[in-house]
Structure formats: structure tokens, C-alpha cells
Design an enzyme around this catalytic site. Structure first.
Site, PDB file in Angstrom:
ATOM      1  N   LYS A  34       0.850  -1.200   0.000  1.00  0.00           N
ATOM      2  CA  LYS A  34       0.000   0.000   0.000  1.00  0.00           C
ATOM      3  C   LYS A  34       0.888   1.254   0.000  1.00  0.00           C
ATOM      4  O   LYS A  34       2.097   1.166   0.230  1.00  0.00           O
ATOM      5  CB  LYS A  34      -0.910  -0.027   1.222  1.00  0.00           C
ATOM      6  CG  LYS A  34      -0.178  -0.052   2.556  1.00  0.00           C
ATOM      7  CD  LYS A  34      -1.129  -0.371   3.713  1.00  0.00           C
ATOM      8  CE  LYS A  34      -0.388  -0.465   5.032  1.00  0.00           C
ATOM      9  NZ  LYS A  34      -1.253  -0.960   6.121  1.00  0.00           N
ATOM     10  N   ARG A 129     -10.808  -0.694  13.952  1.00  0.00           N
ATOM     11  CA  ARG A 129     -10.512   0.025  12.725  1.00  0.00           C
ATOM     12  C   ARG A 129     -11.529  -0.529  11.744  1.00  0.00           C
ATOM     13  O   ARG A 129     -12.683  -0.711  12.096  1.00  0.00           O
ATOM     14  CB  ARG A 129      -9.065  -0.269  12.304  1.00  0.00           C
ATOM     15  CG  ARG A 129      -8.240   0.976  12.283  1.00  0.00           C
ATOM     16  CD  ARG A 129      -6.776   0.759  11.951  1.00  0.00           C
ATOM     17  NE  ARG A 129      -6.427  -0.304  11.038  1.00  0.00           N
ATOM     18  CZ  ARG A 129      -5.288  -0.368  10.374  1.00  0.00           C
ATOM     19  NH1 ARG A 129      -4.407   0.602  10.479  1.00  0.00           N
ATOM     20  NH2 ARG A 129      -5.003  -1.388   9.593  1.00  0.00           N
ATOM     21  N   TYR A 244      17.083  29.188  10.191  1.00  0.00           N
ATOM     22  CA  TYR A 244      15.939  30.058  10.493  1.00  0.00           C
ATOM     23  C   TYR A 244      15.705  30.135  11.995  1.00  0.00           C
ATOM     24  O   TYR A 244      15.762  29.106  12.695  1.00  0.00           O
ATOM     25  CB  TYR A 244      14.665  29.488   9.855  1.00  0.00           C
ATOM     26  CG  TYR A 244      14.642  29.579   8.362  1.00  0.00           C
ATOM     27  CD1 TYR A 244      14.614  30.818   7.723  1.00  0.00           C
ATOM     28  CD2 TYR A 244      14.631  28.427   7.593  1.00  0.00           C
ATOM     29  CE1 TYR A 244      14.582  30.895   6.347  1.00  0.00           C
ATOM     30  CE2 TYR A 244      14.585  28.495   6.202  1.00  0.00           C
ATOM     31  CZ  TYR A 244      14.569  29.735   5.588  1.00  0.00           C
ATOM     32  OH  TYR A 244      14.532  29.816   4.234  1.00  0.00           O
ATOM     33  N   MET A 291      13.851  23.457   4.021  1.00  0.00           N
ATOM     34  CA  MET A 291      13.282  22.833   2.828  1.00  0.00           C
ATOM     35  C   MET A 291      14.322  22.085   1.996  1.00  0.00           C
ATOM     36  O   MET A 291      14.134  20.941   1.609  1.00  0.00           O
ATOM     37  CB  MET A 291      12.640  23.928   1.977  1.00  0.00           C
ATOM     38  CG  MET A 291      11.939  23.407   0.758  1.00  0.00           C
ATOM     39  SD  MET A 291      10.300  22.845   1.144  1.00  0.00           S
ATOM     40  CE  MET A 291       9.337  24.132   0.409  1.00  0.00           C
TER      41      MET A 291
HETATM   42  C1  LIG Z   1      -0.575  -1.991   6.760  1.00  0.00           C
HETATM   43  C2  LIG Z   1      -1.157  -3.316   7.056  1.00  0.00           C
HETATM   44  C3  LIG Z   1      -0.343  -4.458   7.104  1.00  0.00           C
HETATM   45  C4  LIG Z   1       1.172  -4.388   7.073  1.00  0.00           C
HETATM   46  O1  LIG Z   1       1.639  -3.881   8.300  1.00  0.00           O
HETATM   47  P1  LIG Z   1       3.186  -3.726   8.659  1.00  0.00           P
HETATM   48  O2  LIG Z   1       3.190  -3.219  10.060  1.00  0.00           O
HETATM   49  O3  LIG Z   1       3.733  -2.695   7.726  1.00  0.00           O
HETATM   50  O4  LIG Z   1       3.824  -5.039   8.486  1.00  0.00           O
HETATM   51  C5  LIG Z   1      -0.968  -5.688   7.224  1.00  0.00           C
HETATM   52  N1  LIG Z   1      -2.319  -5.789   7.321  1.00  0.00           N
HETATM   53  C6  LIG Z   1      -3.120  -4.696   7.313  1.00  0.00           C
HETATM   54  C7  LIG Z   1      -4.595  -4.868   7.453  1.00  0.00           C
HETATM   55  C8  LIG Z   1      -2.570  -3.434   7.199  1.00  0.00           C
HETATM   56  O5  LIG Z   1      -3.372  -2.351   7.226  1.00  0.00           O
END
Ligand SMILES: *Cc1c(COP(=O)(O)O)cnc(C)c1O
Length: 347
Positions: A34, A129, A244, A291
Site C-alpha cells: 500500500k 478500525r 531560520y 526545505m
Molecule cells: C498496513 C497493514 C499491514 C502491514 O503492516 P506492517 O506493520 O507494515 O507489516 C498488514 N495488514 C493490514 C490490514 C494493514 O493495514
């Protein structure tokens, strides 16, 4: 090299994949790619993991699934699960790209019944969730469920009693889908032991070098290496200020280096005064971040010169150390890496 460069080490990725496979020998390892492969390029990452034998992948959004399907092409017919499922999307878009939705609600289940392809079902076991309540999951019994999954809230802490509670609830829920493979563990969950592996594990961060317990783990290699050259070396007197708002004031005579990197390359501003860069084996504490420019303390590298490379993230500037110093997690440090830094692939 004139500015920040991000090296993506695909050999390290393959090694981490092998480490995870060995850690969960009975389970399929389904990489989570993802957020564009944790910022490193989902097509690049998934393509290499396909070569390493991975056939199942997870993304979060429909858009990510479409992009990954296009990147894999007809020659690599991966199974791609979309974690967001049907929320806010036309089911037909998933079907057309042969994406497998993860159903997360009673409404998702009802809608998918009208479409009727392969799906996964996410059962909420207490994280609150996404996910269907255990009782609502029953409604999916007549669907083509290819995976029953849940997600652990506290897996990075093996002492948390929540792990065993979620495991027990998950066992109970999956029993309602006796023919479907099951999946509970992400990177951290894999290291809770074989009870947590089931048929498939879903690592993300540890594929990229993050330790499963959120601290550096030598079993995993850094996949992302962010480096920048020194543009200028400066000698400060006690009382001289840098950056800065005079964000750093020298309390002694010292040498600093100005690097061609900043938050526009993905380095968190909070790193200043908290995290360290590295020049070879010597730490170079980060003094200020703006930046495009960043100042580091060269006290431990007195011979450093313009053009020398400084590691901001990588094998020495470990992503878990940077995360701890800046009050975040490795996941956020990686996805912040921006497209400005020139990208190079290795292996
Ligand atoms: C992001 C996610 C993972 C992977 O998690 P990591 O901590 O990066 O290994 C696995 N399952 C779900 C449902 C996730 O949202």
C-alpha cells in the site's frame, strides 16, 4: 551527485522477503505494498517480489490496486487484495481489474452478494478500525470467501494481553468459514509465534527493513538509502547561530556541514536536534533542517569535505532510530520520502 539521492536496494528487499518466509514457514507471505509500496514504488517492489515467488499482494485503495494491476501486466497475474473494500467505490471497477475486495462491513457483504466474485472478509477482533463484527460475519458464509483476516493492534509488544485476546476471537470467527484460508499477522505478528501465522501473513514494514518490534533488527536490511552530498563546510565560533530563527546556536567552536537535502526530500523537520546522519561509521548529528538544506555536526568527521556523501537514512541511519528520534514510526518515515530525491535502484 549534487543533491539528495534515494537508493532502493532490491537485493535487500529479496533478502528480507526470504527472512520473513523462513520466520513463517507454513504460511504464504503476501507482501503489503500500500501507499505506493511504502513510498518506494509499488510496481518496482511487487515486481521484484513476484520474481522471488510472491503471488498475493495487499494494497489499501482501489486506485493503488488499479496502478498495481497495470504495473504487473498480463504476464504477472497476481492476486491483489484491496483493504478498503467497497467503501465509496463501484464494485464493477474492482471486477474489471480482477481485484479482490476485503469486505469490512455488513453493507459491503450485502453489496458484494449482488456482484459475486472472490472476496476476503476482515473481521474486527478489537482494534476498532475497519472490519465486520464477529456476528455480522456470518452473513458472508455463502460468498466466495478466499481469505478470512483480522489485524492485531499491539503485536509489536509481545507482552500485551491484547494479542492473545485477539487470537482467541479470530479463531472463533474463522471457524465459521472452515474452507477459507486465514490471515492475522503483519510484520510484528509474525514474531509472536506460529499460533499467529495461520495460512497467510501480511508483512509490510519489515520487507523494507523496519524491525518487527519497531527497533532496529539486524535480521532485516535497509531497502531505502537516502544520501546527500556536503555542499559546504563551515567553522563556527561559540555563540554562532545556524538556520531560520537561530534554530541551532553553537556552545563551542565547531565544524558543521551543509547538505543538499531537506524536508522537501522527505526528511522530517523534527529530526533537528534529535536524529543523526552518518558519514562512514561516524555519527553526524542533525542540527537544523529546512526545505532544501540541512546542517550536521562534523565534530566526529573533521576531515569531511564538500562532495562527501552523508547517509540520512539507510543501514546506519536506521529507519527505526529516525522514527524513535522524531516521535513517529518507520512507516511514516518511509512514506514521507518524496519524489524530489533522485531515485536509483540497486540489485
Ligand atoms: C498496513 C497493514 C499491514 C502491514 O503492516 P506492517 O506493520 O507494515 O507489516 C498488514 N495488514 C493490514 C490490514 C494493514 O493495514
Amino acid at each position: 551527485m549534487s543533491a539528495a539521492r534515494l537508493t532502493i536496494d532490491l537485493a535487500a528487499l529479496a533478502a528480507n522477503h526470504a527472512t520473513l518466509r523462513a520466520a513463517a514457514p507454513g504460511a504464504v507471505v503476501a507482501p503489503v505494498v500500500k501507499a505506493d509500496g511504502y513510498g518506494l514504488g509499488a510496481g518496482l517492489i511487487a515486481g521484484r517480489l513476484w520474481d522471488e515467488g510472491a503471488r498475493d499482494f495487499f494494497v489499501a485503495r482501489l486506485s493503488e490496486g488499479l496502478a498495481l494491476r497495470a504495473a504487473m501486466g498480463a504476464a504477472r497475474p497476481a492476486r491483489i487484495f484491496v483493504l478498503d473494500g467497497l467503501a465509496g467505490v463501484e464494485a464493477g471497477a474492482l471486477v474489471d481489474a480482477a481485484l479482490t475486495p476485503v469486505l469490512n462491513s455488513a453493507e459491503d457483504i450485502a453489496r458484494w452478494r449482488g456482484v459475486g466474485g472472490a472476496c476476503a472478509i476482515h473481521i474486527d477482533t478489537g482494534m476498532n478500525r475497519l472490519g465486520v463484527d464477529v456476528d455480522d460475519a456470518r452473513a458472508a458464509a455463502d460468498l466466495k470467501v478466499e481469505l478470512v483476516m483480522s489485524h492485531l493492534a499491539c503485536a509489536a509488544d509481545p507482552a500485551s494481553p491484547r494479542n492473545a485476546r485477539q487470537l482467541a476471537l479470530f479463531r472463533e470467527a474463522r471457524a465459521r468459514f472452515p474452507d477459507a484460508p486465514a490471515s492475522l499477522a503483519a510484520s510484528a505478528g509474525i514474531y509472536l509465534g506460529a499460533d499467529y501465522h495461520f495460512d497467510m501473513v501480511r508483512p509490510g514494514i519489515s520487507l523494507f527493513g523496519g524491525g518487527p518490534r519497531e527497533v532496529p533488527d539486524p535480521a532485516f536490511r535497509a531497502v531505502a538509502r537516502l544520501e546527500a552530498p556536503i555542499l559546504q563546510v563551515r567553522d563556527l565560533k561559540a555563540g554562532d547561530a545556524v538556520g531560520y530563527g537561530d534554530s541551532f546556536v553553537a556552545d563551542r567552536a565547531m565544524r558543521i556541514g551543509l547538505l543538499a537535502a531537506g524536508y522537501a526530500d522527505g526528511l522530517l523537520r523534527r529530526a533537528m536536534g534529535r536524529a543523526s546522519a552518518w558519514i562512514g561509521d561516524a555519527p553526524a548529528p542533525i542540527l537544523t533542517v529546512s526545505m532544501d538544506l540541512l546542517a550536521v555536526d562534523l565534530t566526529q568527521s573533521p576531515g569531511a569535505r564538500p562532495g562527501d556523501l552523508v547517509e540520512l537514512l539507510g543501514p546506519r541511519a536506521h529507519v527505526d532510530d529516525l522514527a524513535a528520534a522524531t516521535g513517529t514510526v518507520a512507516h511514516e518515515c518511509l512514506v514521507r520520502l518524496s519524489p524530489r530525491a533522485e531515485r536509483v535502484r540497486l540489485g
